[in-house]
Design an enzyme around this catalytic site. Structure first.
Site, mmCIF file in Angstrom:
data_model
loop_
_atom_site.group_PDB
_atom_site.id
_atom_site.type_symbol
_atom_site.label_atom_id
_atom_site.label_comp_id
_atom_site.label_asym_id
_atom_site.label_seq_id
_atom_site.Cartn_x
_atom_site.Cartn_y
_atom_site.Cartn_z
ATOM 1 N N GLY A 39 0.788 -1.215 0.000
ATOM 2 C CA GLY A 39 0.000 0.000 0.000
ATOM 3 C C GLY A 39 0.823 1.270 0.000
ATOM 4 N N MET A 40 2.040 1.210 0.525
ATOM 5 C CA MET A 40 2.857 2.412 0.609
ATOM 6 C C MET A 40 3.941 2.469 -0.448
ATOM 7 S SD MET A 40 3.523 3.541 4.535
ATOM 8 C CE MET A 40 4.533 4.891 3.907
ATOM 9 N N VAL A 43 9.251 -2.346 -3.210
ATOM 10 C CA VAL A 43 10.606 -2.629 -2.727
ATOM 11 C C VAL A 43 11.381 -3.343 -3.826
ATOM 12 C CG1 VAL A 43 11.993 -3.769 -0.962
ATOM 13 C CG2 VAL A 43 9.750 -2.823 -0.364
ATOM 14 N N LYS A 58 13.186 0.959 -1.010
ATOM 15 C CA LYS A 58 11.748 1.130 -0.942
ATOM 16 C C LYS A 58 11.395 2.506 -1.502
ATOM 17 C CE LYS A 58 7.783 0.778 2.169
ATOM 18 N NZ LYS A 58 7.347 0.457 3.552
ATOM 19 N N VAL A 111 17.940 -8.430 3.218
ATOM 20 C CA VAL A 111 17.901 -9.660 3.999
ATOM 21 C C VAL A 111 17.660 -10.825 3.047
ATOM 22 C CG1 VAL A 111 16.780 -10.915 5.870
ATOM 23 C CG2 VAL A 111 17.039 -8.424 6.016
ATOM 24 N N ASP A 154 3.143 -1.654 13.430
ATOM 25 C CA ASP A 154 2.673 -2.541 12.356
ATOM 26 C C ASP A 154 3.380 -3.889 12.435
ATOM 27 O OD1 ASP A 154 1.038 -3.207 10.240
ATOM 28 O OD2 ASP A 154 2.423 -2.484 8.713
ATOM 29 N N ALA A 158 4.424 -10.456 7.957
ATOM 30 C CA ALA A 158 5.093 -9.972 6.747
ATOM 31 C C ALA A 158 6.249 -9.036 7.058
ATOM 32 C CB ALA A 158 4.090 -9.269 5.836
#
Length: 345
Positions: A39-40, A43, A58, A111, A154, A158
């Site tokens: 939504g934001m 990546v 991101k 990662v 948050d 995930a």
């Protein structure tokens, strides 16, 4: 400078730029591919040319109708919040800025591995020992973040990464907020976060949040990892959903998910300590009683004769001197034996 990023079309979902379109916007990086989108923003996996290291980048859409949610401001706050945190259990931030085409971005540690959401998608639920280890590491990271005035807001599967060496890292502080900052990024009547993991107090207009909101989400996540189910409505304890699970997990989850945050664990450290009780095998009361001092036979005190000091009544300095002499004689004996052992026949 013109941008190679196509403008967003009003009324249609934003399409993240392809690696080829993003490359001119970030010339210091070689864009290797798109890792995911949400939504934001999106990546990407990239190579930082100057240091020859893999990173994750991101980006936020250039024209996003943020309204009172102030996505752009919160995105910048995410980079600043993460940059303040230096902990092995938190994904590190290396750089942040805005591209010529208006894309806000930040560069973070890449990662190599997976996340807990993918683990659950592939296996349904996790072995209790794996769920324990993941939550323990998350608690350690949150304890550090909270001590530095940052709440995540948050926490969800995930956002919990597990690399190929089994190291757990908390990612995406996109909804993080400094506890002592008066930023006003959110509407007073709008909560942020993922619905199933949002603490009840976050739904109360004007209610300030603290680290216990993250602990609520940890409780939800622990239940989901153990059972494969998100606790909704009149949910059943994990040990009921999956027979054989240690019932002590139920108490941990129940306390972390209390509606009244005053009834939850007071800190991530307290939650971690509660979690550690699972490491101790459950022992029945009769079995514990055999170790009770009340049930142990007392050893008779040695009888002392007048003028003769026993081991218990002997002054400490006399006992210490006697012990020193005993050790000296043992060393002398050891030297003589070792000397004889090395002498040739």
């Amino acid at each position: 400078m013109s941008s190679s990023i196509p403008p967003s079309t009003p009324g249609k979902p934003w399409q993240p730029p392809s690696p080829e379109e993003l490359a001119p916007e970030l010339p210091a990086y070689e864009i290797l591919g798109l890792l995911g989108r949400g939504g934001m923003g999106a990546v990407y996996k990239a190579l930082q040319k100057s240091l020859n290291r893999e990173v994750a980048i991101k980006v936020l859409p250039p024209t996003i109708e943020d309204g009172d949610m102030h996505f752009a401001e919160r995105f910048k706050a995410e980079a600043q919040s993460m940059a303040r945190l230096e902990h092995p259990g938190i994904v590190a931030v290396y750089d942040a800025g805005e591209t010529p085409g208006g894309l806000l971005y930040f560069v973070m540690q890449y990662v190599q591995g997976t996340d807990v959401a993918q683990m659950l998608a592939s296996s349904g639920r996790l072995p209790p020992e794996h769920a324990y280890a993941i939550v323990a590491h998350v608690c350690d990271a949150l304890a550090y973040a909270h001590a530095n005035g940052i709440i995540h807001r948050d926490i969800k599967p995930a956002n919990i990464m597990v690399d190929t060496q089994g190291r757990v890292k908390v990612a995406d502080f996109g909804l993080a907020k400094a506890v002592d900052a008066n930023t006003g990024f959110t509407q007073s009547n709008m909560a942020v976060g993922t619905p199933d993991f949002v603490a009840p107090e976050a739904l109360i207009p004007g209610m300030p949040l603290d680290g216990r909101a993250d602990l609520y989400a940890v409780g939800v996540m622990l239940h989901q990892m153990l059972t494969g189910q998100i606790p909704r409505g009149a949910w059943q304890p994990a040990s009921v959903v999956v027979p054989g699970i240690d019932a002590r997990f139920d108490q941990i989850i129940l306390k972390a998910m209390q509606y009244d945050r005053e009834e939850r664990h007071g800190s991530a450290l307290e939650l971690r300590q509660h979690l550690d009780t699972v490491l101790m095998p459950a022992v029945s009361t009769p079995d514990l009683q055999q170790y009770s001092s009340a049930g142990m036979a007392k050893v008779a005190e040695p009888q002392s004769r007048p003028g003769v000091a026993t081991a218990r009544s002997r002054p400490r300095e006399i006992a210490d001197t006697s012990l020193h002499r005993h050790r000296s004689r043992r060393r002398d004996r050891h030297r003589r034996v070792r000397h004889v052992g090395w002498r040739k026949p």
